[in-house]
Design an enzyme around this catalytic site. Sequence first.
Site, PDB file in Angstrom:
ATOM      1  N   SER A 165    -117.127  15.385  89.440  1.00  4.19           N
ATOM      2  CA  SER A 165    -117.374  14.158  88.676  1.00  4.19           C
ATOM      3  C   SER A 165    -116.921  14.210  87.228  1.00  4.19           C
ATOM      4  O   SER A 165    -116.996  13.193  86.533  1.00  4.19           O
ATOM      5  CB  SER A 165    -118.866  13.811  88.725  1.00  4.19           C
ATOM      6  OG  SER A 165    -119.217  13.331  90.002  1.00  4.19           O
ATOM      7  N   LYS A 168    -114.560  11.579  86.186  1.00  5.63           N
ATOM      8  CA  LYS A 168    -115.015  10.271  85.731  1.00  5.63           C
ATOM      9  C   LYS A 168    -114.718  10.042  84.254  1.00  5.63           C
ATOM     10  O   LYS A 168    -114.703   8.898  83.792  1.00  5.63           O
ATOM     11  CB  LYS A 168    -116.505  10.108  86.003  1.00  5.63           C
ATOM     12  CG  LYS A 168    -116.874   9.934  87.486  1.00  5.63           C
ATOM     13  CD  LYS A 168    -118.377   9.765  87.650  1.00  5.63           C
ATOM     14  CE  LYS A 168    -118.758   9.376  89.073  1.00  5.63           C
ATOM     15  NZ  LYS A 168    -118.715  10.496  90.028  1.00  5.63           N
ATOM     16  N   SER A 223    -123.933   9.497  87.317  1.00  5.36           N
ATOM     17  CA  SER A 223    -122.693   9.827  88.007  1.00  5.36           C
ATOM     18  C   SER A 223    -122.528   8.974  89.269  1.00  5.36           C
ATOM     19  O   SER A 223    -122.046   9.444  90.295  1.00  5.36           O
ATOM     20  CB  SER A 223    -122.652  11.319  88.362  1.00  5.36           C
ATOM     21  OG  SER A 223    -121.336  11.774  88.492  1.00  5.36           O
TER      22      SER A 223
END
Length: 477
Positions: A165, A168, A223
């Site tokens: 993640s 991101k 997340s």
Amino acid sequence: MGSGSIRRAGGALFRGVLSASRAKAGTFTDVPTTFRASTAPTDPTAPAAPTASAASAAPGSAGRAARNGFPLRTAAALAASGLLASPLLAGTAHADPKAPAPPAKMSQIGGDRLGTPGVQVAPGPGAPKLPGPDTLTARSWIVSDAESGKVLAAKNPHWRLAPASTLKMLFADTVLPKFPKKQKHTVRSADLAGMGVGSSLVGIKENLSYTVHDLWLGVFLRSGNDAVHTLSAMNGGTKATVTQMQQHAKDLNAHDTHVVTPDGYDAPGQVSSAYDLSLFARSGLQNPDFREYCSTASAQFPGDKDKDGKRATFGIQNTNRLLSGDYDMKPYPGIAGVKNGSTTNAGSTFTGFAHRGDRKLLVTVMNPEKKEHNEAYREAAQLFDWGFAAADKVEPVGRLVGPRSEDDGMGAVGAKGKGKGAHESTQAALNGAGSGGGAWTALGITSGVLALLAVVAFAVHRRRPLGDLLRGRGPRK
């Protein structure tokens, strides 16, 4: 602003951060959530994800597994993320003797030494010693000065690994400027299609409306892959967003990165590097909205409607444990984001930004071999400690390059002021900008081990020259 637009790299100025109360144990990457069936192909070599019934049948099984010394992946398979809030793993974890070795030759963007396998550091007189390999077990890590871009030390920083993640950050840096905060979007079922099994979710519901501000809080704090897919749908769809992210990575000279999914979920061929993740963080931190979201400790998120049609809210907390703390970890002094992650292929990944005195550092850690609870954060904290102590006592082993618009990535002086010349001009602007930053005042949230933390000051608006300072507002609680 379009995805191809580039902001000048570096120079986001912070002072301090707030903390948040502990989040519950999570699944897949970062957070607790219900599970969704995937409508897109997943990596056939990855272990099967737990089912929703298994997750609900044993809500505390991951924590018990961790307490009994099970590996992180076993705990994850029992429906909770050991990275975030499972109890401390028992015993001492040992490095896997079959762990892959870094490539003999890697990218040399930012300097020759950054393409050489192993730890790279150039200590001067009085420099503190780096923690040893038994302490720093990550396959790849990098410590850099967030303003100047100087790399203080690194280990395999261009090793192309699964990012989880932390990808991101690139998603946010690409998409965040496109929609005003107050814009509302009503979620359709198609918006949530294609998420991987066991994805971390913030809890977005179909047929309900959310502001863009809500969605970004879901991305950064929890997340939430459901928030990522909703924003991707608003941005023309997942495929278009992935294409824009890949172009933006290229524009930032982040050539180790190949984007397959916008949320960082494991996918064949999806890779980045500690070096590239640091570039994404450094670029994103120039956007005041990015800074707000990545340093927010906790917030209220819209829930369902009651019988009278009123929307309820529920609390969400940041899963970055150096920011929010945990039962076995206090927030790191001066931390101000930015993003964490964990998947089967990636292990644990983390990029953090912290401030101490006049020094502002970025640290990225990828996939520690030691699988103890919160290990990525512990290793990042040790690298921060070393970096703050060593910053004036080591010679840089490389640098974080600027975007293609001003830097060729190799430090050469270009005919139009790019490369090294532009980098030095950028640093001069930063040196002249250090006295006028606005302040963020933030009170930490007291919960268990959490304590009062202090003030955040930051500068540099996304579209302004690096020397311009922006007076900002405090992180939300």
